[in-house]
Design an enzyme around this catalytic site. Structure first.
Site, PDB file in Angstrom:
ATOM      1  N   ILE A  65       0.879  -1.093   0.229  1.00  0.00           N
ATOM      2  CA  ILE A  65      -0.059  -0.035   0.185  1.00  0.00           C
ATOM      3  C   ILE A  65       1.002   1.507  -0.052  1.00  0.00           C
ATOM      4  CG2 ILE A  65      -2.041   1.246   1.218  1.00  0.00           C
ATOM      5  CD1 ILE A  65      -2.577  -1.401   2.545  1.00  0.00           C
ATOM      6  N   PRO A  66       1.534   1.571  -1.338  1.00  0.00           N
ATOM      7  CA  PRO A  66       2.524   2.506  -1.199  1.00  0.00           C
ATOM      8  C   PRO A  66       1.330   3.927  -0.961  1.00  0.00           C
ATOM      9  CG  PRO A  66       2.450   1.442  -3.309  1.00  0.00           C
ATOM     10  CD  PRO A  66       1.396   0.784  -2.457  1.00  0.00           C
ATOM     11  N   HIS A  67       1.900   5.017  -0.241  1.00  0.00           N
ATOM     12  CA  HIS A  67       1.193   6.092  -0.266  1.00  0.00           C
ATOM     13  C   HIS A  67       2.163   7.472  -0.006  1.00  0.00           C
ATOM     14  CE1 HIS A  67       1.629   4.049   3.876  1.00  0.00           C
ATOM     15  NE2 HIS A  67       1.769   5.152   4.296  1.00  0.00           N
ATOM     16  N   GLY A  68       1.623   8.608  -0.190  1.00  0.00           N
ATOM     17  CA  GLY A  68       2.166   9.617   0.181  1.00  0.00           C
ATOM     18  C   GLY A  68       1.658  10.876   0.245  1.00  0.00           C
TER      19      GLY A  68
END
Length: 151
Positions: A65-68
């Protein structure tokens, strides 16, 4: 926030080519930038890379769950992709990843960010959902599955 409120068909892509962590993050950033013209691919990629430097967003069992966070944006951007082949992603279980649900949120939406991440993790943590995602043969099928529109 419900997944059907987050995802759009143009940000849900099945069988994306990718052989590296950076390559997958670039693909995700490109998909998001094409769908949301108010954010650049570079800006999106930098947000993901900055978060990955803290620790991997690979949560195990082939899922990440890549997030930024994005400055000067008010819209949440979500991207769901599967890759043609699993990719080494420094996941907590050291297993390669083939399901990626990326999230970009406005810098000042911290509480909503946490709630949305929890909803995504719960959805992907369901073994049945992960299995159904992996069986999808098209982007349309993946979108319908993720948003509960499957027949």
């Amino acid at each position: 926030m419900k997944l059907e409120q987050l995802l759009s068909p143009d940000c849900t892509v099945c069988a994306v080519p990718g052989t590296s962590k950076k390559g997958v993050l670039q693909q995700i950033s490109r998909i998001a930038a094409n769908a949301f013209k108010n954010a650049t691919e570079k800006e999106l990629l930098n947000a993901l890379v900055a978060r990955e430097k803290l620790s991997s967003t690979g949560i195990g069992k082939g899922i990440a769950i890549p997030h930024g966070r994005l400055l000067d944006h008010q819209q949440i951007i979500a991207v769901l992709i599967t890759t043609e082949k699993p990719v080494s992603f420094d996941a907590i279980d050291d297993q390669p990843v083939d399901i990626f649900f990326a999230l970009f949120v406005p810098e000042d939406h911290c509480q909503q960010h946490l709630q949305t991440l929890a909803a995504i993790a719960a959805f992907l943590g369901d073994k049945g959902n992960a299995k159904r995602i992996r069986k999808c043969q098209s982007s349309e099928q993946l979108f319908k599955m993720a948003t509960g529109q499957q027949d």
